[in-house]
Structures are given as structure tokens and as C-alpha cells.
Design a protein around this motif. Structure first.
Motif, PDB file in Angstrom:
ATOM      1  N   THR A  33     -27.343  -4.116 -21.276  1.00 49.00           N
ATOM      2  CA  THR A  33     -26.733  -5.444 -21.216  1.00 49.00           C
ATOM      3  C   THR A  33     -26.025  -5.782 -22.523  1.00 49.00           C
ATOM      4  OG1 THR A  33     -28.417  -6.207 -19.655  1.00 49.00           O
ATOM      5  CG2 THR A  33     -27.173  -7.895 -20.832  1.00 49.00           C
ATOM      6  N   ASN A  34     -26.654  -5.454 -23.652  1.00 46.99           N
ATOM      7  CA  ASN A  34     -26.070  -5.778 -24.956  1.00 46.99           C
ATOM      8  C   ASN A  34     -24.716  -5.120 -25.172  1.00 46.99           C
ATOM      9  OD1 ASN A  34     -28.079  -7.513 -25.807  1.00 46.99           O
ATOM     10  ND2 ASN A  34     -29.184  -5.980 -26.999  1.00 46.99           N
ATOM     11  N   ARG A  35     -24.497  -3.995 -24.525  1.00 45.31           N
ATOM     12  CA  ARG A  35     -23.211  -3.309 -24.697  1.00 45.31           C
ATOM     13  C   ARG A  35     -22.056  -4.138 -24.144  1.00 45.31           C
ATOM     14  NH1 ARG A  35     -26.062   1.633 -23.323  1.00 45.31           N
ATOM     15  NH2 ARG A  35     -25.287   1.539 -21.166  1.00 45.31           N
ATOM     16  N   TYR A  36     -22.353  -5.022 -23.201  1.00 44.28           N
ATOM     17  CA  TYR A  36     -21.302  -5.822 -22.566  1.00 44.28           C
ATOM     18  C   TYR A  36     -21.221  -7.251 -23.121  1.00 44.28           C
ATOM     19  CZ  TYR A  36     -21.404  -1.971 -19.229  1.00 44.28           C
ATOM     20  OH  TYR A  36     -21.360  -0.734 -18.656  1.00 44.28           O
ATOM     21  N   LEU A  37     -22.105  -7.577 -24.047  1.00 42.74           N
ATOM     22  CA  LEU A  37     -22.141  -8.933 -24.604  1.00 42.74           C
ATOM     23  C   LEU A  37     -21.558  -8.951 -26.016  1.00 42.74           C
ATOM     24  CD1 LEU A  37     -25.779 -10.000 -23.588  1.00 42.74           C
ATOM     25  CD2 LEU A  37     -23.651 -10.778 -22.526  1.00 42.74           C
ATOM     26  N   PRO A  38     -20.962 -10.059 -26.423  1.00 44.20           N
ATOM     27  CA  PRO A  38     -20.558 -10.185 -27.826  1.00 44.20           C
ATOM     28  C   PRO A  38     -21.798 -10.216 -28.711  1.00 44.20           C
ATOM     29  CG  PRO A  38     -20.311 -12.275 -26.681  1.00 44.20           C
ATOM     30  CD  PRO A  38     -20.649 -11.259 -25.635  1.00 44.20           C
ATOM     31  N   ASP A  39     -21.642  -9.861 -29.972  1.00 45.99           N
ATOM     32  CA  ASP A  39     -22.815  -9.701 -30.837  1.00 45.99           C
ATOM     33  C   ASP A  39     -23.673 -10.948 -30.927  1.00 45.99           C
ATOM     34  OD1 ASP A  39     -21.051 -11.196 -32.345  1.00 45.99           O
ATOM     35  OD2 ASP A  39     -21.030  -9.844 -34.067  1.00 45.99           O
ATOM     36  N   TYR A  40     -23.052 -12.134 -30.913  1.00 50.39           N
ATOM     37  CA  TYR A  40     -23.828 -13.367 -31.074  1.00 50.39           C
ATOM     38  C   TYR A  40     -24.685 -13.699 -29.851  1.00 50.39           C
ATOM     39  CZ  TYR A  40     -20.082 -15.522 -28.307  1.00 50.39           C
ATOM     40  OH  TYR A  40     -19.183 -15.834 -27.315  1.00 50.39           O
ATOM     41  N   ALA A  41     -24.373 -13.069 -28.697  1.00 52.99           N
ATOM     42  CA  ALA A  41     -25.131 -13.353 -27.471  1.00 52.99           C
ATOM     43  C   ALA A  41     -26.177 -12.284 -27.162  1.00 52.99           C
ATOM     44  CB  ALA A  41     -24.170 -13.488 -26.293  1.00 52.99           C
ATOM     45  N   ARG A  42     -26.228 -11.230 -27.930  1.00 54.32           N
ATOM     46  CA  ARG A  42     -27.131 -10.124 -27.622  1.00 54.32           C
ATOM     47  C   ARG A  42     -28.593 -10.469 -27.897  1.00 54.32           C
ATOM     48  NH1 ARG A  42     -23.090  -5.941 -30.682  1.00 54.32           N
ATOM     49  NH2 ARG A  42     -21.521  -5.834 -29.002  1.00 54.32           N
ATOM     50  N   ILE A  43     -29.470  -9.747 -27.214  1.00 53.18           N
ATOM     51  CA  ILE A  43     -30.914  -9.916 -27.398  1.00 53.18           C
ATOM     52  C   ILE A  43     -31.395  -8.899 -28.430  1.00 53.18           C
ATOM     53  CG2 ILE A  43     -33.170  -9.830 -26.278  1.00 53.18           C
ATOM     54  CD1 ILE A  43     -31.366 -12.151 -25.387  1.00 53.18           C
ATOM     55  N   SER A  44     -32.025  -9.410 -29.476  1.00 52.71           N
ATOM     56  CA  SER A  44     -32.535  -8.538 -30.539  1.00 52.71           C
ATOM     57  C   SER A  44     -34.025  -8.263 -30.399  1.00 52.71           C
ATOM     58  CB  SER A  44     -32.258  -9.163 -31.913  1.00 52.71           C
ATOM     59  OG  SER A  44     -30.868  -9.281 -32.139  1.00 52.71           O
ATOM     60  N   GLN A  45     -34.776  -9.222 -29.884  1.00 52.47           N
ATOM     61  CA  GLN A  45     -36.221  -9.069 -29.726  1.00 52.47           C
ATOM     62  C   GLN A  45     -36.642  -9.664 -28.387  1.00 52.47           C
ATOM     63  OE1 GLN A  45     -38.217  -7.469 -31.728  1.00 52.47           O
ATOM     64  NE2 GLN A  45     -37.052  -7.276 -33.629  1.00 52.47           N
ATOM     65  N   TRP A  46     -37.764  -9.182 -27.873  1.00 50.97           N
ATOM     66  CA  TRP A  46     -38.266  -9.750 -26.629  1.00 50.97           C
ATOM     67  C   TRP A  46     -39.788  -9.655 -26.589  1.00 50.97           C
ATOM     68  CZ3 TRP A  46     -40.780  -7.074 -22.571  1.00 50.97           C
ATOM     69  CH2 TRP A  46     -40.876  -5.676 -22.756  1.00 50.97           C
ATOM     70  N   VAL A  47     -40.373 -10.515 -25.786  1.00 51.04           N
ATOM     71  CA  VAL A  47     -41.816 -10.510 -25.580  1.00 51.04           C
ATOM     72  C   VAL A  47     -42.081 -10.522 -24.079  1.00 51.04           C
ATOM     73  CG1 VAL A  47     -41.929 -13.035 -25.747  1.00 51.04           C
ATOM     74  CG2 VAL A  47     -43.998 -11.686 -26.064  1.00 51.04           C
ATOM     75  N   ALA A  48     -43.057  -9.730 -23.664  1.00 54.76           N
ATOM     76  CA  ALA A  48     -43.417  -9.694 -22.249  1.00 54.76           C
ATOM     77  C   ALA A  48     -44.255 -10.922 -21.898  1.00 54.76           C
ATOM     78  CB  ALA A  48     -44.198  -8.421 -21.928  1.00 54.76           C
ATOM     79  N   ALA A  49     -43.852 -11.619 -20.849  1.00 55.21           N
ATOM     80  CA  ALA A  49     -44.617 -12.784 -20.391  1.00 55.21           C
ATOM     81  C   ALA A  49     -45.964 -12.336 -19.829  1.00 55.21           C
ATOM     82  CB  ALA A  49     -43.827 -13.537 -19.324  1.00 55.21           C
ATOM     83  N   THR A  50     -46.975 -13.136 -20.042  1.00 51.72           N
ATOM     84  CA  THR A  50     -48.308 -12.798 -19.541  1.00 51.72           C
ATOM     85  C   THR A  50     -48.464 -13.102 -18.062  1.00 51.72           C
ATOM     86  OG1 THR A  50     -49.099 -14.981 -20.221  1.00 51.72           O
ATOM     87  CG2 THR A  50     -49.378 -13.163 -21.790  1.00 51.72           C
ATOM     88  N   LYS A  51     -47.567 -13.940 -17.539  1.00 51.30           N
ATOM     89  CA  LYS A  51     -47.603 -14.288 -16.111  1.00 51.30           C
ATOM     90  C   LYS A  51     -46.198 -14.750 -15.710  1.00 51.30           C
ATOM     91  CE  LYS A  51     -50.783 -17.296 -16.986  1.00 51.30           C
ATOM     92  NZ  LYS A  51     -51.827 -18.360 -16.879  1.00 51.30           N
ATOM     93  N   PRO A  52     -45.853 -14.701 -14.431  1.00 52.84           N
ATOM     94  CA  PRO A  52     -44.527 -15.157 -13.992  1.00 52.84           C
ATOM     95  C   PRO A  52     -44.313 -16.636 -14.287  1.00 52.84           C
ATOM     96  CG  PRO A  52     -45.594 -13.854 -12.277  1.00 52.84           C
ATOM     97  CD  PRO A  52     -46.642 -14.123 -13.322  1.00 52.84           C
ATOM     98  N   PHE A  53     -43.053 -17.020 -14.405  1.00 54.52           N
ATOM     99  CA  PHE A  53     -42.701 -18.435 -14.523  1.00 54.52           C
ATOM    100  C   PHE A  53     -42.799 -19.034 -13.116  1.00 54.52           C
ATOM    101  CE2 PHE A  53     -39.313 -16.577 -17.581  1.00 54.52           C
ATOM    102  CZ  PHE A  53     -40.264 -16.364 -18.567  1.00 54.52           C
ATOM    103  N   THR A  54     -43.607 -20.041 -12.935  1.00 61.50           N
ATOM    104  CA  THR A  54     -43.759 -20.683 -11.629  1.00 61.50           C
ATOM    105  C   THR A  54     -43.800 -22.193 -11.788  1.00 61.50           C
ATOM    106  OG1 THR A  54     -46.185 -20.732 -11.643  1.00 61.50           O
ATOM    107  CG2 THR A  54     -45.134 -18.718 -10.821  1.00 61.50           C
ATOM    108  N   ALA A  55     -43.611 -22.880 -10.667  1.00 59.50           N
ATOM    109  CA  ALA A  55     -43.757 -24.340 -10.673  1.00 59.50           C
ATOM    110  C   ALA A  55     -45.208 -24.724 -10.928  1.00 59.50           C
ATOM    111  CB  ALA A  55     -43.265 -24.914  -9.350  1.00 59.50           C
ATOM    112  N   ASP A  56     -46.146 -23.901 -10.446  1.00 58.97           N
ATOM    113  CA  ASP A  56     -47.563 -24.221 -10.603  1.00 58.97           C
ATOM    114  C   ASP A  56     -48.003 -24.214 -12.063  1.00 58.97           C
ATOM    115  OD1 ASP A  56     -47.904 -24.550  -7.896  1.00 58.97           O
ATOM    116  OD2 ASP A  56     -48.605 -22.503  -7.546  1.00 58.97           O
ATOM    117  N   ASN A  57     -47.440 -23.301 -12.867  1.00 60.13           N
ATOM    118  CA  ASN A  57     -47.828 -23.294 -14.286  1.00 60.13           C
ATOM    119  C   ASN A  57     -46.878 -24.113 -15.157  1.00 60.13           C
ATOM    120  OD1 ASN A  57     -45.587 -21.622 -14.830  1.00 60.13           O
ATOM    121  ND2 ASN A  57     -46.807 -19.737 -14.823  1.00 60.13           N
ATOM    122  N   GLY A  58     -45.977 -24.844 -14.510  1.00 65.89           N
ATOM    123  CA  GLY A  58     -45.119 -25.776 -15.238  1.00 65.89           C
ATOM    124  C   GLY A  58     -43.939 -25.142 -15.930  1.00 65.89           C
ATOM    125  N   GLN A  59     -43.628 -23.864 -15.603  1.00 67.98           N
ATOM    126  CA  GLN A  59     -42.532 -23.180 -16.282  1.00 67.98           C
ATOM    127  C   GLN A  59     -41.282 -23.036 -15.418  1.00 67.98           C
ATOM    128  OE1 GLN A  59     -44.398 -19.582 -17.726  1.00 67.98           O
ATOM    129  NE2 GLN A  59     -45.647 -20.684 -19.207  1.00 67.98           N
TER     130      GLN A  59
END
Length: 498
Positions: free
Chosen positions: A440-466
């Protein structure tokens, strides 16, 4: 009488045996539909509800109830099945409902009892159970209010958007022309009729054209709740009903394309697939085109009575959301916010009428040929510490194309680089996510690229308020849940500098 009802009656007069509605087991002709609407209208006039709720799955009964309320000039409030109990309770009190039509009476009675609302079961109406609400105070509605559609928003309390018949019908007429809807169409409803887009695009537009509308329960077309989808079952339904048109959310299109890549045969007679409700990747649209799918991206808001702009067979520019529909008047603020000179709604329930022009909250621009491009929500846009504006939806849309990534939220306000919280799809590893980010970063300008990421411990859902109830990210909640890990990225970078 409304334009929709006039067209419906004209078709019934000229072609009384033509099929108007179909579900898994029966059909209803235009002639019989008019008779049923008139009978239900008489019952509604006798009952005189001040505001009528409609809490039911997609069905002929839902459409009949909606059209009868339109014919009787009674304000209707669709109640989404994906709303939480607290949201439903809020809507009932906020709109001052004194009656609700439902296909799940016991579920509704239990909810009302828990909310302290006195109620009693009434008669059957249009094939649905009528529940009377006895201690809900009436609310003043703007003059000419015919429908109140509730936006899920980012809080637990949705806002009621008040719409008049002429505003709704202006959109329906424009859509009929844009889609070139005609009598031989077979529209299959795949998204909830309680959402304004399917209500207008899936019921009113085909009726204006004298077309055939397929209304199976959502479960029968592979839709379970607000976020669970069986792509194979959805595609099978398109084959079964021989659909020529459908409305899809981006994730529905994504799974449809994945199914095609694994050898699933695509419906042969589709001529118009409208996709919207969230940003759509240009790459996804290109993949659809390569498969021969007639997919057209659009853009709209409940406050604009759904669709504002739409790509069409005659004017299609991938990456844009199409040209504004003819009834709309667009301008732009200095910061690029889209302004509508005719917002299409009477106001939020309990608030003052909308300003003119009305600020949509979306950033965008028109190109020289009149195609509208979106750059994200104004409130979600962030500025990096290098002064670059980033629309997180853009980056998230590209990342979501990868099979390894189920959900993603991007952050970077006042930071030197962007970080993401990613929900891995089952069966995929961190290594697969790293590869997806790199691609993905190859197609994005440098200012929009992702440099770091963290794995979520659970999905984003309405039940957990995310997530909101209709699937939008609650960014503050996600950021708060993973703030320690996100902050650590920037602390480590700072340590490396000094």
C-alpha cells in the motif's frame, strides 16, 4: 397526491398484472398493490397515529407500510434492526412515536417494557403487528415532515433528520434518470430498507419506472446484522432473482470480487450496481471493471435525502463519486468543505432549520468536467507535525483491500509519521500485514504512508464502543484503547533522534 403514488397508479391502470413486489414465496402485482395501499391507508386514517414507527426486516409488508404512510401523509420513522436497545428507546421518545408496526412483536414488547413504556398489542396492519405506545409524549415536527430517518452518528443517541415528500421525490426522480431505470428492471434489495438509500433507490426509483422489486429477508441474501456477510449466499440471491440492479456497501463489493476471483460465477444480467456509504478504493473499482461488473460509485447524506452525486454508464470517472444529481446546488468553502444550497431536509428533530448553504462536513472538489471528488470528513482530517493534511479514510480504504486486514484505523495528528491499529483477518499472520502495508505504501505519498502498526486485541464493534451502529469507526475510542502502544512508537522514534 405524491408523484410516486401517481406513477404507481398509472402502472397499475395500464399493466395491472405486472409484478411490483416479489419475495421468496409470493408476488404482488401493481394492481393488487394499489388495492392493498388504499386499504392500509384507510386503516391508518382511522387510527390517526401522529408518528408511526416501522421496525421490521426487508419484506413486501415493509414496503407496503411505507407506501401507505406516504399515501396517508403520516410521518414514518424507520427503526433499523441494527440499532441497539438504547438507540431504539432514544428514537421512540425523541420522535414521540405513539405506534409501531413490526414483524417481531415480542422482541419489541420486551424492549418497551424494559424502557418503562406502557404499550399494548393492536390489530394487524399491512401484514405486520401494530403496537400502541401509551406514555410517549408527542413531539412537534417541522411542517411537511413525512419521514424521519435517524443517523447513527458517533454517539449512542442518533439524530432525527426530518424530510418532506417533495425532497425525497426530487432525489428519486434524479436517480431514475441517472440510473436509466426502466420497466424491465429487477431490483434486488440487499441492504436494509430502514436505510434511506435502499428505501429511495430500491423502492421509489423502481416504482417510478414501473419495475419489479425483489424483497427477500436479509438473512436469505446472506446479510446478518450490521457487519456479517455471506458473499456466496448474496451472489446466489442475485442469480435466483435474476437481478439487474443492486445497491452495495463497499465491503459487500469487496467480498463479491473476492468470490469472483475464487471462481464464483457473477450474475449475468446486472446492469447497474450502485456502491456507496463509505469511501471506495479506486483499485477496487478497477477490479470490478476487469470482471465486467457495472459498478458505479456515489455519494450522499441522510440530510440530502440520500444521494448527492453518482457515476453513471454515460459519465463514469473512477476515483470520483460522479457528477452531482441535477436537483443539487453545490459550492465549496475556503477549506474545501462541500456546501449544499438545497440541503434537502427540514432540520434535525428538535433543532432549528438548516442554514443555507448547508455545510456537509465533507472535504472535496469538482474537476473541470464536473465530477465530484471527496477527500474525507472534515472532522477526521489530521495534520502531521510536518504540516501535511491526511484524510485517514483514504489510507484505510487502500489497506482494507488486502485480505490480511479486516479493519484498520489510522492516526497521526501532530506526529512525524502515521500509525495504524489493525484487526487481522483470521488465518493471516503479522508478516502478511507487513506485506500489505508495504504494498500500500508504494502507492501513497510519503506523508500518508504507515510507518508503524499495532495489532488490535479484538475487532472494532458497536458492542465495545469502537464502531457506530452502521459501521463507522469511533476513532477516539480506538485511539484511547491503544494509546499506550501508539505513544510508544513516537517515544522510540524520539529516543533514536537524541
Amino acid at each position: 397526491m405524491s408523484l410516486i403514488m401517481n406513477c404507481l397508479r398509472a402502472t397499475a391502470l395500464q399493466h395491472p398484472q405486472r409484478v411490483a413486489f416479489q419475495n421468496d414465496s409470493k408476488t404482488l402485482s401493481y394492481g393488487d398493490l394499489v388495492v392493498a395501499i388504499d386499504e392500509t391507508t384507510r386503516q391508518l386514517h382511522d387510527l390517526k397515529p401522529r408518528a408511526l414507527g416501522l421496525y421490521a426486516d426487508n419484506s413486501i409488508a415493509w414496503a407496503l407500510s411505507d407506501l401507505s404512510a406516504l399515501n396517508a401523509n403520516i410521518p414514518l420513522v424507520p427503526l433499523p434492526l441494527f440499532f441497539s436497545s438504547s438507540q431504539l428507546t432514544h428514537v421512540i421518545f425523541d420522535a414521540g412515536l405513539d405506534a409501531v408496526l413490526t414483524d417481531r412483536p415480542q422482541q419489541l414488547l420486551n424492549l418497551l417494557k424494559e424502557a418503562g413504556i406502557d404499550c399494548e398489542s393492536g390489530t394487524k396492519l399491512a401484514g405486520l403487528d401494530l403496537i400502541y405506545l401509551q406514555n410517549v409524549a408527542a413531539k412537534p415536527l417541522p411542517a411537511d415532515t413525512l419521514k424521519i430517518t435517524y443517523t447513527s452518528g458517533t454517539t449512542a443517541e442518533p439524530k432525527g433528520v426530518c424530510l418532506a415528500a417533495d425532497q425525497i421525490e426530487a432525489v428519486a426522480v434524479s436517480l431514475r434518470g441517472a440510473c436509466q431505470a426502466f420497466a424491465e428492471d429487477r431490483h434486488l434489495c440487499l441492504t436494509p430498507l430502514s436505510t434511506l438509500l435502499e428505501n429511495i433507490g430500491g423502492i421509489y426509483v423502481p416504482l417510478l419506472a414501473g419495475a419489479h422489486i425483489c424483497l427477500p429477508p436479509l438473512r436469505n441474501v446472506g446479510i446478518f446484522g450490521a457487519a456479517e456477510l455471506d458473499a456466496g449466499q448474496m451472489i446466489n440471491a442475485m442469480h435466483t432473482f435474476d437481478a439487474t440492479s443492486v445497491i452495495l456497501a463497499p465491503q459487500m463489493l469487496h467480498t463479491m470480487i473476492l468470490a469472483a476471483k475464487f471462481g464464483k460465477a457473477m450474475p449475468p444480467h446486472l446492469r447497474f450496481v450502485a456502491v456507496g456509504g463509505a469511501p471506495v478504493s479506486k483499485s477496487l473499482l478497477e477490479q470490478a471493471a476487469q470482471l465486467g461488473l457495472p459498478v458505479y460509485e456515489g455519494y450522499g447524506l441522510s440530510e440530502c435525502a440520500s444521494v448527492v452525486a453518482l457515476n453513471t454508464a454515460e459519465a463514469n470517472r473512477r476515483g470520483s463519486v460522479g457528477k452531482p444529481l441535477p436537483h443539487n446546488i453545490l459550492s465549496f468553502a475556503e477549506d474545501g468543505e462541500i456546501l449544499l444550497g438545497n440541503p434537502g431536509f427540514l432540520g434535525y428533530l428538535g433543532q432549528d432549520p438548516p442554514s443555507q448553504p448547508w455545510p456537509t462536513g465533507d472535504i472535496g472538489y469538482l474537476d473541470v468536467e464536473g465530477f465530484l471528488y471527496l477527500r474525507g470528513r472534515k472532522k477526521n482530517m489530521f495534520i502531521t507535525s510536518f504540516g501535511r493534511n491526511v484524510a485517514p479514510e483514504w489510507v484505510e480504504t487502500e489497506l482494507n483491500l488486502h485480505p490480511a486486514i479486516a479493519q484498520v484505523a489510522v492516526f497521526g495528528e501532530a506526529r512525524p509519521f502515521n500509525a495504524a491499529v489493525i484487526v487481522l483477518r483470521p488465518g493471516f499472520s503479522d508478516k502478511a500485514v507487513e506485506a500489505a502495508i508495504e504494498e500500500t505504501n508504494r502507492y501513497l505519498p510519503d506523508y500518508a504512508r504507515i510507518s508503524q502498526w499495532v495489532a488490535a486485541t479484538k475487532p472494532f464493534t458497536a458492542d465495545n464502543g469502537q464502531l457506530t451502529s452502521n459501521g463507522r469507526l469511533k476513532r477516539d475510542a480506538i485511539k484511547s484503547a491503544y494509546s499506550e502502544a501508539i505513544d510508544q512508537f513516537y517515544e522510540e522514534q524520539a529516543d533514536g533522534v537524541f
